[in-house]
Write a protein that holds these residues in place. Structure first.
Motif, short mmCIF file in Angstrom:
data_model
loop_
_atom_site.label_atom_id
_atom_site.label_comp_id
_atom_site.label_asym_id
_atom_site.label_seq_id
_atom_site.Cartn_x
_atom_site.Cartn_y
_atom_site.Cartn_z
N PRO A 8 78.81 54.64 33.06
CA PRO A 8 77.40 54.82 32.71
C PRO A 8 77.21 55.43 31.32
CG PRO A 8 77.77 55.48 34.98
CD PRO A 8 79.11 55.25 34.36
N ARG A 9 78.00 56.45 30.98
CA ARG A 9 77.89 57.08 29.67
C ARG A 9 78.24 56.11 28.56
NH1 ARG A 9 77.27 62.62 29.84
NH2 ARG A 9 77.78 62.69 27.61
N TRP A 10 79.25 55.26 28.80
CA TRP A 10 79.63 54.27 27.81
C TRP A 10 78.49 53.28 27.58
CZ3 TRP A 10 80.25 48.97 27.74
CH2 TRP A 10 80.97 48.43 26.65
N ILE A 11 77.86 52.83 28.65
CA ILE A 11 76.74 51.88 28.54
C ILE A 11 75.55 52.55 27.85
CG2 ILE A 11 75.09 50.49 29.82
CD1 ILE A 11 77.24 50.12 31.98
N ILE A 12 75.26 53.80 28.21
CA ILE A 12 74.14 54.52 27.60
C ILE A 12 74.36 54.66 26.10
CG2 ILE A 12 72.96 56.75 27.48
CD1 ILE A 12 73.61 57.00 30.53
N GLU A 13 75.59 54.98 25.70
CA GLU A 13 75.90 55.10 24.28
C GLU A 13 75.59 53.81 23.54
OE1 GLU A 13 79.86 55.41 21.42
OE2 GLU A 13 80.00 56.05 23.52
N LYS A 14 76.03 52.68 24.13
CA LYS A 14 75.78 51.39 23.48
C LYS A 14 74.29 51.06 23.45
CE LYS A 14 80.11 50.80 22.74
NZ LYS A 14 80.52 52.18 23.11
N LEU A 15 73.55 51.43 24.49
CA LEU A 15 72.11 51.19 24.53
C LEU A 15 71.40 52.00 23.44
CD1 LEU A 15 71.41 51.14 28.37
CD2 LEU A 15 71.22 49.20 26.79
N ILE A 16 71.89 53.21 23.19
CA ILE A 16 71.30 54.05 22.14
C ILE A 16 71.51 53.39 20.77
CG2 ILE A 16 71.51 56.26 20.93
CD1 ILE A 16 72.16 57.52 23.66
N TYR A 17 72.69 52.84 20.55
CA TYR A 17 72.93 52.11 19.30
C TYR A 17 71.98 50.91 19.21
CZ TYR A 17 77.39 54.67 19.26
OH TYR A 17 78.36 55.65 19.27
N CYS A 18 71.76 50.24 20.33
CA CYS A 18 70.86 49.08 20.34
C CYS A 18 69.43 49.49 20.01
CB CYS A 18 70.90 48.40 21.71
SG CYS A 18 72.44 47.51 22.05
N VAL A 19 69.02 50.67 20.47
CA VAL A 19 67.69 51.17 20.13
C VAL A 19 67.59 51.39 18.62
CG1 VAL A 19 66.05 53.08 20.39
CG2 VAL A 19 67.33 52.26 22.37
N ALA A 20 68.62 52.01 18.04
CA ALA A 20 68.64 52.27 16.59
C ALA A 20 68.58 50.96 15.80
CB ALA A 20 69.89 53.05 16.21
N LEU A 21 69.24 49.92 16.31
CA LEU A 21 69.24 48.64 15.62
C LEU A 21 67.92 47.89 15.81
CD1 LEU A 21 70.73 46.34 14.10
CD2 LEU A 21 71.54 45.55 16.34
N ALA A 22 67.43 47.85 17.04
CA ALA A 22 66.32 46.96 17.38
C ALA A 22 64.94 47.54 17.11
CB ALA A 22 66.42 46.55 18.85
#
Length: 412
Positions: free
Chosen positions: A11-25
């Motif tokens: 879950p933490r790994w997925i959350i980290e990637k989602l945070i990067y996606c927020v920064a990008l999108a």
């Protein structure tokens, strides 16, 4: 063993990637950014409840964020436009608080900080490139809404890109420039010339794009940030400010015309702002404690609009950060908000550690100055995209502070 460890931290790994996606999108498309943001918030809530690791406020700044969230919720619940205000609170205030705590809780390692900054700057480059494409090839359908045509007849383009408005784009780029410029100056000061030079093209692209927004308030904010950098980092930067009057004297184009227009009252946008501010003060006098409710300015403004005298005129915000937050959330709402901004800037001066954190001392100062100065003539945090980006950067600083405090506690 590695598979078990990966599964435990999935879950933490997925959350980290989602945070990067927020920064990008988020700067590119608000809907896409929101999908990633709320997915991260929901997964983080599940992760913390399941593992009994609910992140609690640990200091004055995190408690101030909680206080701002709580007070604006109370204000929205007591608003005469209650349901609209509560919906707007959930959509924007809760989302901003959520991204702040996601950053503070899940982006806590130098590797993650570097990845976030790379994604953040990559998104900014895409925004600039899209802006240049539109600037060159796409007709500016909303130009008449952005500029007084009589005062600026030669101004045919203002860059808006994916932020949909030149002032919003300018504020977003101002935040990017605050971060990028602070890191360049820090690396250069420490003689890490390679790292500084790699960031320099991005900073130049952002600066040129920012100039082409023709946003006068943003230009002034850039000058104030350079003064700040000159005082706290390198006083030679103050000499660069002397070039401004020299360039304006010899250059008589639309950039100069836009800037000089601030000093006379012929521009209708300047006169309109004074009228809006006056009307807003009547709101403040009538609702000084709880305000009119988050994001209800446009609903209340027709009752206070004496300048245009039309109930059909929509004014979505007060074109002033301080007056807008004061009118919508009352004196305590403004107090909590300013405490968050100034508190982060002050606390950042105590950061210790690697250059990422050292540069953050100056970056958060420039970021706060950017928002507070540009907020005098506009309220760009009204934009969901701009607001989420701003709170995400504050969350990055919060993560720096949290780790530094944990390291100090271990040493003691």
């Amino acid at each position: 063993m590695n598979n078990q460890l990966l599964g435990h931290n999935q879950p933490r790994w997925i959350i980290e990637k989602l945070i990067y996606c927020v920064a990008l999108a988020m700067p590119l498309n608000a809907l896409a950014g929101d999908i990633f943001l709320w997915a991260a918030i929901v997964l983080a809530a599940y992760d913390q409840v399941k593992n009994h690791t609910i992140s609690k406020p640990t200091g004055l700044l995190s408690w101030s964020v909680m206080a701002f969230l709580g007070w604006t919720l109370i204000s929205a619940a007591l608003s005469e436009n209650r349901w609209w205000s509560l919906g707007a609170w959930f959509y924007q205030v809760l989302a901003c608080g959520g991204i702040y705590y996601l950053m503070r809780t899940y982006i806590v390692e130098p590797r993650q900080w570097r990845n976030f900054i790379r994604v953040f700057l990559g998104s900014a480059v895409l925004v600039c490139c899209i802006g240049f494409y539109e600037y060159i090839f796409v007709p500016n359908a909303h130009m008449h809404e952005w500029v007084d045509a009589k005062q600026f007849p030669k101004l045919m383009r203002r860059m808006a890109s994916t932020l949909e408005n030149p002032n919003l784009l300018g504020t977003y780029l101002l935040m990017v420039l605050s971060l990028t410029g602070s890191y360049i100056l820090t690396y250069w000061k420490d003689k890490f010339y390679g790292a500084a030079l790699r960031l320099l093209p991005i900073a130049l692209l952002v600066f040129i794009t920012l100039v082409l927004t023709y946003s006068r308030g943003i230009w002034i904010s850039v000058a104030i940030i350079v003064v700040y950098w000159g005082v706290v980092m390198d006083r030679r930067l103050l000499v660069a400010l002397l070039l401004i009057p020299i360039v304006l004297y010899w250059y008589q184009g639309e950039i100069a015309a836009r800037l000089w227009s601030l000093f006379h009252g012929q521009d209708t946008s300047v006169a309109l702002r004074w009228a809006i501010w006056d009307s807003t003060m009547y709101m403040v006098k009538e609702y000084p404690v709880f305000g009119i409710g988050w994001n209800t300015y446009w609903l209340e403004y027709p009752e206070y609009n004496y300048f245009i005298q039309s109930t059909h005129v929509l004014m979505y915000h007060a074109h002033n950060l301080y007056l807008n937050i004061l009118a919508e959330t009352g004196f305590l709402g403004l107090f909590f908000f300013l405490t968050i901004l100034i508190g982060h800037a002050v606390k950042a001066t105590r950061l210790k550690g690697d250059r990422l954190r050292q540069a953050a001392q100056y970056g958060v100062g420039a970021l706060v100055i950017a928002v507070l100065v540009s907020g005098v003539t506009d309220f760009e945090l009204y934009s969901h995209q701009v607001s989420v980006v701003f709170w995400q950067l504050l969350g990055l600083i919060g993560a720096f502070m949290k780790l530094s405090k944990e390291q100090e506690n271990k040493e003691n």
